[in-house]
Design a protein around this motif. Structure first.
Motif, PDB file in Angstrom:
ATOM      1  N   GLY A  88      -5.175   7.076 -13.887  1.00  0.00           N
ATOM      2  CA  GLY A  88      -6.189   6.582 -14.220  1.00  0.00           C
ATOM      3  C   GLY A  88      -7.440   6.873 -13.154  1.00  0.00           C
ATOM      4  O   GLY A  88      -8.454   6.698 -13.430  1.00  0.00           O
ATOM      5  N   THR A  89      -6.910   7.017 -11.950  1.00  0.00           N
ATOM      6  CA  THR A  89      -7.555   7.421 -10.646  1.00  0.00           C
ATOM      7  C   THR A  89      -7.144   8.455 -10.247  1.00  0.00           C
ATOM      8  O   THR A  89      -5.854   8.695 -10.142  1.00  0.00           O
ATOM      9  CB  THR A  89      -7.382   5.987  -9.652  1.00  0.00           C
ATOM     10  OG1 THR A  89      -6.383   5.678  -9.432  1.00  0.00           O
ATOM     11  CG2 THR A  89      -8.199   4.807 -10.295  1.00  0.00           C
ATOM     12  N   ASP A  90      -8.021   8.895  -9.051  1.00  0.00           N
ATOM     13  CA  ASP A  90      -7.527  10.389  -8.561  1.00  0.00           C
ATOM     14  C   ASP A  90      -6.725  10.083  -7.276  1.00  0.00           C
ATOM     15  O   ASP A  90      -5.857  10.845  -6.860  1.00  0.00           O
ATOM     16  CB  ASP A  90      -8.887  11.083  -7.975  1.00  0.00           C
ATOM     17  CG  ASP A  90      -9.468  11.580  -9.060  1.00  0.00           C
ATOM     18  OD1 ASP A  90      -9.220  11.850 -10.187  1.00  0.00           O
ATOM     19  OD2 ASP A  90     -10.799  11.869  -8.829  1.00  0.00           O
ATOM     20  N   THR A  91      -7.047   8.884  -6.606  1.00  0.00           N
ATOM     21  CA  THR A  91      -6.068   8.397  -5.702  1.00  0.00           C
ATOM     22  C   THR A  91      -5.657   6.977  -6.005  1.00  0.00           C
ATOM     23  O   THR A  91      -6.297   6.278  -6.571  1.00  0.00           O
ATOM     24  CB  THR A  91      -6.753   8.730  -4.331  1.00  0.00           C
ATOM     25  OG1 THR A  91      -7.888   7.451  -4.532  1.00  0.00           O
ATOM     26  CG2 THR A  91      -7.092   9.753  -3.925  1.00  0.00           C
TER      27      THR A  91
ATOM     28  N   TRP B  39       0.823  -1.228   0.140  1.00  0.00           N
ATOM     29  CA  TRP B  39      -0.197  -0.066  -0.116  1.00  0.00           C
ATOM     30  C   TRP B  39       0.774   1.187  -0.019  1.00  0.00           C
ATOM     31  O   TRP B  39       0.772   2.220  -0.774  1.00  0.00           O
ATOM     32  CB  TRP B  39      -0.828  -0.025   1.187  1.00  0.00           C
ATOM     33  CG  TRP B  39      -2.260  -0.660   0.905  1.00  0.00           C
ATOM     34  CD1 TRP B  39      -2.761  -1.750   1.533  1.00  0.00           C
ATOM     35  CD2 TRP B  39      -3.181  -0.369  -0.077  1.00  0.00           C
ATOM     36  NE1 TRP B  39      -4.112  -1.990   0.857  1.00  0.00           N
ATOM     37  CE2 TRP B  39      -4.377  -1.121   0.136  1.00  0.00           C
ATOM     38  CE3 TRP B  39      -3.418   0.631  -1.019  1.00  0.00           C
ATOM     39  CZ2 TRP B  39      -5.380  -0.703  -0.767  1.00  0.00           C
ATOM     40  CZ3 TRP B  39      -4.597   0.986  -1.771  1.00  0.00           C
ATOM     41  CH2 TRP B  39      -5.554   0.017  -1.651  1.00  0.00           C
ATOM     42  N   GLU B  40       2.141   1.163   0.719  1.00  0.00           N
ATOM     43  CA  GLU B  40       2.879   2.519   0.844  1.00  0.00           C
ATOM     44  C   GLU B  40       3.568   2.776  -0.635  1.00  0.00           C
ATOM     45  O   GLU B  40       3.663   3.754  -0.922  1.00  0.00           O
ATOM     46  CB  GLU B  40       3.847   2.418   2.018  1.00  0.00           C
ATOM     47  CG  GLU B  40       3.549   2.317   3.305  1.00  0.00           C
ATOM     48  CD  GLU B  40       2.658   3.566   3.314  1.00  0.00           C
ATOM     49  OE1 GLU B  40       3.148   4.900   3.157  1.00  0.00           O
ATOM     50  OE2 GLU B  40       1.436   3.745   4.012  1.00  0.00           O
ATOM     51  N   ASN B  41       3.840   1.416  -1.239  1.00  0.00           N
ATOM     52  CA  ASN B  41       4.452   1.599  -2.422  1.00  0.00           C
ATOM     53  C   ASN B  41       3.566   2.281  -3.614  1.00  0.00           C
ATOM     54  O   ASN B  41       3.729   3.137  -4.320  1.00  0.00           O
ATOM     55  CB  ASN B  41       4.872   0.299  -2.900  1.00  0.00           C
ATOM     56  CG  ASN B  41       6.173  -0.236  -2.663  1.00  0.00           C
ATOM     57  OD1 ASN B  41       6.901   0.558  -2.014  1.00  0.00           O
ATOM     58  ND2 ASN B  41       6.508  -1.451  -2.626  1.00  0.00           N
ATOM     59  N   SER B  42       2.127   1.664  -3.648  1.00  0.00           N
ATOM     60  CA  SER B  42       1.190   2.230  -4.442  1.00  0.00           C
ATOM     61  C   SER B  42       0.801   3.846  -4.182  1.00  0.00           C
ATOM     62  O   SER B  42       1.059   4.551  -5.092  1.00  0.00           O
ATOM     63  CB  SER B  42      -0.183   1.440  -4.304  1.00  0.00           C
ATOM     64  OG  SER B  42      -1.172   1.817  -5.130  1.00  0.00           O
ATOM     65  N   LYS B  43       0.987   4.124  -3.015  1.00  0.00           N
ATOM     66  CA  LYS B  43       0.627   5.650  -2.618  1.00  0.00           C
ATOM     67  C   LYS B  43       1.775   6.382  -2.985  1.00  0.00           C
ATOM     68  O   LYS B  43       1.512   7.608  -3.545  1.00  0.00           O
ATOM     69  CB  LYS B  43       0.196   5.805  -1.215  1.00  0.00           C
ATOM     70  CG  LYS B  43      -0.975   5.250  -0.698  1.00  0.00           C
ATOM     71  CD  LYS B  43      -1.295   5.129   0.733  1.00  0.00           C
ATOM     72  CE  LYS B  43      -2.379   4.542   1.349  1.00  0.00           C
ATOM     73  NZ  LYS B  43      -2.505   4.467   2.779  1.00  0.00           N
ATOM     74  N   THR B  44       2.796   6.000  -2.738  1.00  0.00           N
ATOM     75  CA  THR B  44       4.026   6.864  -3.130  1.00  0.00           C
ATOM     76  C   THR B  44       4.243   6.958  -4.615  1.00  0.00           C
ATOM     77  O   THR B  44       4.574   8.055  -5.202  1.00  0.00           O
ATOM     78  CB  THR B  44       5.442   5.939  -2.684  1.00  0.00           C
ATOM     79  OG1 THR B  44       5.358   5.936  -1.399  1.00  0.00           O
ATOM     80  CG2 THR B  44       6.717   6.875  -3.010  1.00  0.00           C
ATOM     81  N   LEU B  45       3.955   6.087  -5.485  1.00  0.00           N
ATOM     82  CA  LEU B  45       4.094   6.072  -6.786  1.00  0.00           C
ATOM     83  C   LEU B  45       3.137   6.656  -7.630  1.00  0.00           C
ATOM     84  O   LEU B  45       3.091   7.719  -8.316  1.00  0.00           O
ATOM     85  CB  LEU B  45       4.128   4.630  -7.549  1.00  0.00           C
ATOM     86  CG  LEU B  45       4.015   4.667  -9.065  1.00  0.00           C
ATOM     87  CD1 LEU B  45       5.773   4.952  -9.543  1.00  0.00           C
ATOM     88  CD2 LEU B  45       3.884   3.090  -9.650  1.00  0.00           C
ATOM     89  N   HIS B  46       1.871   6.640  -6.975  1.00  0.00           N
ATOM     90  CA  HIS B  46       0.557   7.304  -7.507  1.00  0.00           C
ATOM     91  C   HIS B  46       0.753   8.822  -7.415  1.00  0.00           C
ATOM     92  O   HIS B  46       0.644   9.906  -8.232  1.00  0.00           O
ATOM     93  CB  HIS B  46      -0.661   6.847  -6.921  1.00  0.00           C
ATOM     94  CG  HIS B  46      -1.787   7.288  -7.546  1.00  0.00           C
ATOM     95  ND1 HIS B  46      -2.309   8.589  -7.331  1.00  0.00           N
ATOM     96  CD2 HIS B  46      -2.896   6.720  -8.292  1.00  0.00           C
ATOM     97  CE1 HIS B  46      -3.504   9.099  -8.088  1.00  0.00           C
ATOM     98  NE2 HIS B  46      -3.838   7.661  -8.691  1.00  0.00           N
ATOM     99  N   GLN B  47       1.121   9.325  -6.167  1.00  0.00           N
ATOM    100  CA  GLN B  47       1.160  10.668  -5.855  1.00  0.00           C
ATOM    101  C   GLN B  47       2.733  11.351  -6.543  1.00  0.00           C
ATOM    102  O   GLN B  47       2.571  12.287  -6.896  1.00  0.00           O
ATOM    103  CB  GLN B  47       1.594  10.814  -4.224  1.00  0.00           C
ATOM    104  CG  GLN B  47       1.625  12.359  -3.920  1.00  0.00           C
ATOM    105  CD  GLN B  47       0.073  13.017  -4.279  1.00  0.00           C
ATOM    106  OE1 GLN B  47      -0.875  12.273  -3.917  1.00  0.00           O
ATOM    107  NE2 GLN B  47       0.264  14.069  -4.852  1.00  0.00           N
TER     108      GLN B  47
END
Length: 416
Positions: free
Chosen positions: A338-341, A320-328
């Motif tokens: 593709g998504t806002d968050t 989850w931390e990896n996903s949030k870091t990459l997305h932001q």
């Protein structure tokens, strides 16, 4: 529009010519030839010469970070999983050479179904040779002529193919639109069999379904519910059971479909259910009855992996931390996502068109980063996108390295 909804144009045949059965593929042939003529490397023919770990491989002679493998929980090189496969290969040989209803059920097949029942806390589990076959088999068997299937327009190709094989009436609705789904259900004749098919995580954009609301509507109209959790098993939910667990609808869903080729780290598909008549499917489901069962080494790796995923809370938290870091990070760089968050382990980066998408893909592979290039008709709304699939084994340092690669490639191609 899902890839399953696309029907190729009929070939144009000149008078006196023998019909060319390949003419319907001409648009795809032209697209590929045009792409290669522009000078970019073929993004659909990459060869991994050696796989070093869940996150690294040798591609084109250089070490490459893998960000497009669906290996969400990084189980492909887990020592216990690998050892279980080696032992089963030594004890039972390389294959079963038969279907599950004949000679193809070994102890390992029972073990992996036990592991699935334990993982999902459900009464029944049925394992198929692939996730595609799981959807093909379950959907076509439980919903047939005279029944109605209400499904999200962005459903995976295996779902659409299962609908077609079963000959049920197919009623699609706009992606993740609860009101549209209810309108379709309201119009179905009273007394008809109804099946609602949803996905926990949609694989192209990485967005999740509003399952709590959708399942409630389905039950209001007396429909059975099937949820494909291929892209959320092991990762989403307190116990990794998927969006159905996160949404609190485990007891209201009739069937959960999944795959071993994502978080489990091997190959195969499955369905779990609490329906009291479920076991009869072993005798009437054609894609189960008429195909060879999985090799003993595969089911051994799967059962070991599934049981380890039950204790995977730390890996889930890191993913989850990896996903949030990459997305932001990608959002801050100016990429359209593709998504806002961050909603899952998939982060989709929208490209302006196929040509620049292919150019961006090539720039990234030259940087030493592999991602998926996805194009129409496989993608929604005719989008071209780069699909990033994070892994729990990606380190924090690797994620920041990936962001640097995207920045350099994006500027070089003119995307940002």
């Amino acid at each position: 529009m899902s890839e399953g909804t696309i029907q190729p144009d009929r070939p144009q045949v000149r008078t006196g010519d023998t019909p060319d059965l390949f003419s319907k593929f001409d648009p795809v042939i032209a697209m590929r030839e045009g792409l290669l003529a522009s000078g970019v490397e073929d993004p659909f023919s990459l060869v991994m010469e050696k796989v070093l770990s869940p996150t690294r491989a040798i591609c084109n002679g250089r070490e490459t970070i893998l960000l497009g493998t669906y290996n969400y929980m990084g189980m492909t090189f887990d020592p216990d999983v690998v050892e279980a496969g080696k032992q089963a290969l030594a004890d039972f040989g390389s294959g079963t050479t038969g279907s599950r209803v004949l000679n193809g059920t070994y102890q390992g097949h029972r073990d992996v179904e036990d592991a699935l029942r334990e993982f999902y806390d459900m009464d029944h589990a049925m394992v198929f040779s692939t996730g595609y076959q799981a959807n093909l088999g379950i959907i076509s068997t439980i919903a047939g002529k005279g029944d109605y299937i209400v499904l999200d327009i962005d459903s995976h190709a295996s779902i659409w193919d299962g609908c077609k094989l079963g000959d049920a009436e197919i009623v699609p609705f706009k992606h993740n639109d609860i009101e549209a789904m209810e309108k379709r259900l309201r119009r179905i004749p009273e007394g008809a069999g109804k099946l609602v098919i949803l996905e926990g995580v949609y694989s192209m954009l990485g967005d999740i379904a509003p399952l709590a609301e959708m399942v409630a509507v389905a039950k209001k109209y007396g429909a059975m519910v099937l949820v494909d959790e291929a892209h959320s098993m092991g990762f989403i939910g307190d116990n990794g059971r998927g969006v159905v667990e996160q949404a609190g609808v485990m007891d209201d869903v009739d069937f959960i479909i999944g795959t071993f080729s994502k978080s489990v780290g091997t190959v195969g598909g499955f369905c779990v259910s609490n329906h009291p008549k479920f076991e009869i499917l072993r005798l009437v489901c054609r894609p189960y009855v008429f195909t060879a069962s999985l090799p003993p080494s595969v089911v051994a790796t799967a059962s070991t992996s599934i049981r380890k995923l039950m204790q995977g809370s730390n890996k889930r938290a890191h993913l989850w931390e990896n996903s949030k870091t990459l997305h932001q990070g990608l959002k801050d760089l100016g990429f359209q996502l593709g998504t806002d968050t961050a909603q899952s382990a998939i982060v989709a980066v929208i490209m302006p068109d196929l040509e620049r998408g292919a150019g961006m893909w090539e720039a990234l592979i030259n940087e030493g980063l592999y991602v998926n290039l996805a194009r129409p008709p496989a993608t929604p709304a005719n989008m071209t996108l780069l699909r990033c699939s994070l892994c729990a084994e990606h380190s924090e340092e690797e994620v920041h390295t990936i962001l640097g690669m995207f920045e350099r490639a994006g500027k070089a191609v003119g995307i940002i």
